[in-house]
Design a protein around this motif. Sequence first.
Motif, PDB file in Angstrom:
ATOM      1  N   ALA A  14       1.167  -1.446   0.192  1.00 17.14           N
ATOM      2  CA  ALA A  14      -0.413  -0.186   0.001  1.00 17.14           C
ATOM      3  C   ALA A  14       0.881   0.656   0.255  1.00 17.14           C
ATOM      4  O   ALA A  14       0.749   2.077  -0.857  1.00 17.14           O
ATOM      5  CB  ALA A  14      -0.835  -0.415   1.222  1.00 17.14           C
ATOM      6  N   LEU A  15       1.702   1.166   0.780  1.00 20.41           N
ATOM      7  CA  LEU A  15       2.458   2.375   1.244  1.00 20.41           C
ATOM      8  C   LEU A  15       3.613   2.153  -0.032  1.00 20.41           C
ATOM      9  O   LEU A  15       3.575   3.990  -0.616  1.00 20.41           O
ATOM     10  CB  LEU A  15       3.664   2.266   2.441  1.00 20.41           C
ATOM     11  CG  LEU A  15       3.366   2.017   3.402  1.00 20.41           C
ATOM     12  CD1 LEU A  15       4.544   1.404   4.432  1.00 20.41           C
ATOM     13  CD2 LEU A  15       2.578   3.993   3.443  1.00 20.41           C
ATOM     14  N   TYR A  16       4.048   2.035  -0.599  1.00 26.58           N
ATOM     15  CA  TYR A  16       5.333   1.833  -1.737  1.00 26.58           C
ATOM     16  C   TYR A  16       4.375   1.223  -3.312  1.00 26.58           C
ATOM     17  O   TYR A  16       5.016   2.921  -4.185  1.00 26.58           O
ATOM     18  CB  TYR A  16       6.688   0.399  -1.840  1.00 26.58           C
ATOM     19  CG  TYR A  16       6.653   1.572  -0.542  1.00 26.58           C
ATOM     20  CD1 TYR A  16       7.845   2.341   0.161  1.00 26.58           C
ATOM     21  CD2 TYR A  16       7.485   0.049  -0.012  1.00 26.58           C
ATOM     22  CE1 TYR A  16       7.853   2.351   1.337  1.00 26.58           C
ATOM     23  CE2 TYR A  16       8.076  -0.137   1.794  1.00 26.58           C
ATOM     24  CZ  TYR A  16       8.373   1.428   1.880  1.00 26.58           C
ATOM     25  OH  TYR A  16       9.348   1.605   3.351  1.00 26.58           O
ATOM     26  N   SER A 539      -4.820  -0.421  -6.593  1.00 21.95           N
ATOM     27  CA  SER A 539      -4.122  -1.469  -6.273  1.00 21.95           C
ATOM     28  C   SER A 539      -3.427  -2.487  -6.921  1.00 21.95           C
ATOM     29  O   SER A 539      -3.095  -2.812  -7.560  1.00 21.95           O
ATOM     30  CB  SER A 539      -5.035  -2.379  -5.477  1.00 21.95           C
ATOM     31  OG  SER A 539      -5.197  -1.591  -4.114  1.00 21.95           O
ATOM     32  N   VAL A 540      -5.122  -3.189  -7.878  1.00 20.89           N
ATOM     33  CA  VAL A 540      -4.580  -4.036  -8.996  1.00 20.89           C
ATOM     34  C   VAL A 540      -3.775  -3.385 -10.387  1.00 20.89           C
ATOM     35  O   VAL A 540      -2.514  -4.288 -10.505  1.00 20.89           O
ATOM     36  CB  VAL A 540      -5.816  -3.895 -10.148  1.00 20.89           C
ATOM     37  CG1 VAL A 540      -5.544  -5.337 -10.810  1.00 20.89           C
ATOM     38  CG2 VAL A 540      -7.248  -5.026  -9.079  1.00 20.89           C
ATOM     39  N   ALA A 555      -4.341 -12.431  -6.396  1.00 20.85           N
ATOM     40  CA  ALA A 555      -4.691 -11.963  -5.640  1.00 20.85           C
ATOM     41  C   ALA A 555      -5.416 -11.094  -5.175  1.00 20.85           C
ATOM     42  O   ALA A 555      -6.943 -10.711  -4.697  1.00 20.85           O
ATOM     43  CB  ALA A 555      -4.310 -12.512  -3.663  1.00 20.85           C
ATOM     44  N   LYS A 556      -5.044  -9.890  -5.003  1.00 17.59           N
ATOM     45  CA  LYS A 556      -5.309  -8.845  -5.775  1.00 17.59           C
ATOM     46  C   LYS A 556      -6.238  -8.596  -6.419  1.00 17.59           C
ATOM     47  O   LYS A 556      -7.535  -8.265  -6.206  1.00 17.59           O
ATOM     48  CB  LYS A 556      -4.135  -7.763  -5.987  1.00 17.59           C
ATOM     49  CG  LYS A 556      -3.452  -7.818  -4.482  1.00 17.59           C
ATOM     50  CD  LYS A 556      -3.472  -6.577  -3.666  1.00 17.59           C
ATOM     51  CE  LYS A 556      -3.243  -6.702  -2.761  1.00 17.59           C
ATOM     52  NZ  LYS A 556      -3.864  -5.977  -1.408  1.00 17.59           N
ATOM     53  N   ARG A 557      -6.345  -9.477  -7.379  1.00 18.01           N
ATOM     54  CA  ARG A 557      -7.350  -9.301  -8.704  1.00 18.01           C
ATOM     55  C   ARG A 557      -8.755  -9.719  -8.668  1.00 18.01           C
ATOM     56  O   ARG A 557      -9.820  -9.400  -8.447  1.00 18.01           O
ATOM     57  CB  ARG A 557      -6.475  -9.459 -10.327  1.00 18.01           C
ATOM     58  CG  ARG A 557      -7.732  -9.200 -11.251  1.00 18.01           C
ATOM     59  CD  ARG A 557      -6.659 -10.135 -12.569  1.00 18.01           C
ATOM     60  NE  ARG A 557      -5.230  -9.683 -12.902  1.00 18.01           N
ATOM     61  CZ  ARG A 557      -5.821  -8.102 -13.619  1.00 18.01           C
ATOM     62  NH1 ARG A 557      -6.363  -7.776 -13.561  1.00 18.01           N
ATOM     63  NH2 ARG A 557      -4.472  -7.589 -13.286  1.00 18.01           N
TER      64      ARG A 557
END
Length: 594
Positions: A14-16, A539-540, A555-557
């Motif tokens: 999330a940060l980078y 995020s994706v 997993a993100k998708r």
Amino acid sequence: MSKYAAPLKDMRFALYDVLGVEALFARLPGGDSATRDLVDAVLDEAARFTGQVLAPLNQTGDQEGCHFEAGQVRTPKGFKEAYAQFAEGGWNALTAPEAYGGQHMPETVGAVVKEMIDSANLSWGNYPLLSHGATEALKQHGEEWQREVFLAPIIAGRWTGTMCLTEPHCGTDLGLLKTKAEPAADGTFRVTGTKIFITAGEHDFTDNIVHLVLARLPDAPPGTKGISLFIVPKFKVARDGTQGERNSLACGSIEHKMGIKASATCVMNFDGAEGYLIGQPNKGLTAMFTMMNTARIAVGYQGLGLIERAYQNALAYARDRLQMRALSGPKAPQKPADPLIVHPDIRRMLLTQKAFAEGGRVLGYYAATLVDVIERSADPAERQRADELLGFITPIVKAMLTEAAQECTYNALQVFGGHGYIAEWGMEQLARDARITTIYEGTTQIQALDLLGRKILQLQGAGLRHFVEEISAFCHAQQANGEVVEFIKPLAELTQEWIGLTQEIGKKAMTEPEEMGAAAVDYLFYAGYITLAYFWARSVAAADASSHPDDFKQAKRHTARFYYSRILPRTRAHLTAIRAGADSLMAMPDALFG
């Protein structure tokens, strides 16, 4: 007993990867010292402290609670010692100004540490929570001598701070408060009144507690225009910093609560207590809102922390617990039954938690990056834009993450079934602890009125315009990216609908003011679900462009697809409710309620 381990991999993603904080810190004045190596070292140590020191005290603290006798509060076993380690480790000073002993790390780093603390032990985390808010209020509104005298010991962890607003007859409507402040000949003031629901108003962690108290001067105008803010320490403090005798204030009792039982919630009685005025007379609400807005974002992180811990434990249980066979046939034929995780509705509950935890994490950290821009940028226009964005996003962070915590802790308890309802596994504690987060520091309803009534209608929606521009720019940049195109079209369409709906509500409210109040909560959820959809699409895209393993990207998708297909459609129900208008709410006479 429930367990917790900081999800460092997703926090760093999330940060980078999503928010690009390396580049942000590098370009902000004073932020270039927060290198990735240093930030990672801080997060590693925070994960160790929260996992090994705070988390084991969560359930025992809930079972023991706080003890109150003769005005003194004794916290549960291990809490005071954990705070001593916290202070010795310099955690109070992490984001505080260097001039007063702080490390001046970015607020975004502090947000990640805050999430860990709240996942590990929400009750314990309430004790240092308001010290951060007091630091911000003194930093922005105090006189230099006040900063020198009060900030240094708070930042060092020797003292803590509180926020004293609520009175028995007034909560949200602070214009009704009655606490008085009489000027004394020596330039101090004598504060008299009763404040309730004061988090950490009394405890055994530190030598002194610095109360920031709202009160009225003798000649104050009525309502909120006549409120001033005062520093009222538990032990008197001279202008040279010398600590004196006990002040004339005391804790009258502590509340017996549904949750956060190890957090002392105090009734505080001030009986001519000596205090100092902060800022200008009758301008105290401005300074108090500095604390309150800081606290609102912090409570959003509390919701996020509870979601994460609930998910971790529900997932572990669903993988281990055997129950029935999968509808499509055995998935573990060598065992007498299949694990819970094979069942569709168990997956729905787990994916709901995962979607809110990971999407909410980006939302919460995004808000923290805006704080860093406001505090550090050398560009006035950039600071103003970030300030308008932060004002807009704050009620969404606070309300969405805490309301999601209700849903996710409920789902986690449900995954455990009967075992979730008993104390042994710790799920019922998470559900009880979560309940307060939608109430204190402004209920969900207050956040909704702030978002729609003030941030959008009263302030002409400056923050919303910035946010919509940001979403639109992202959609335009990604429209040819085949990896995220499935998310871009619905996001772009909903963003345009959002603009039209906002204008629609504004027009109705011009002729019928009740329309704003009737729409506010549904509007907040509608806006919140679109906001999370944006951060899931980001995020994706970030995962696809990263060097993370393929299973991480998949997993993100998959989670984003679940969010878009199963949670984002909730906007349809909220849209329908908004357009139903105020008539069905306001038409029935009061007497007919029974």
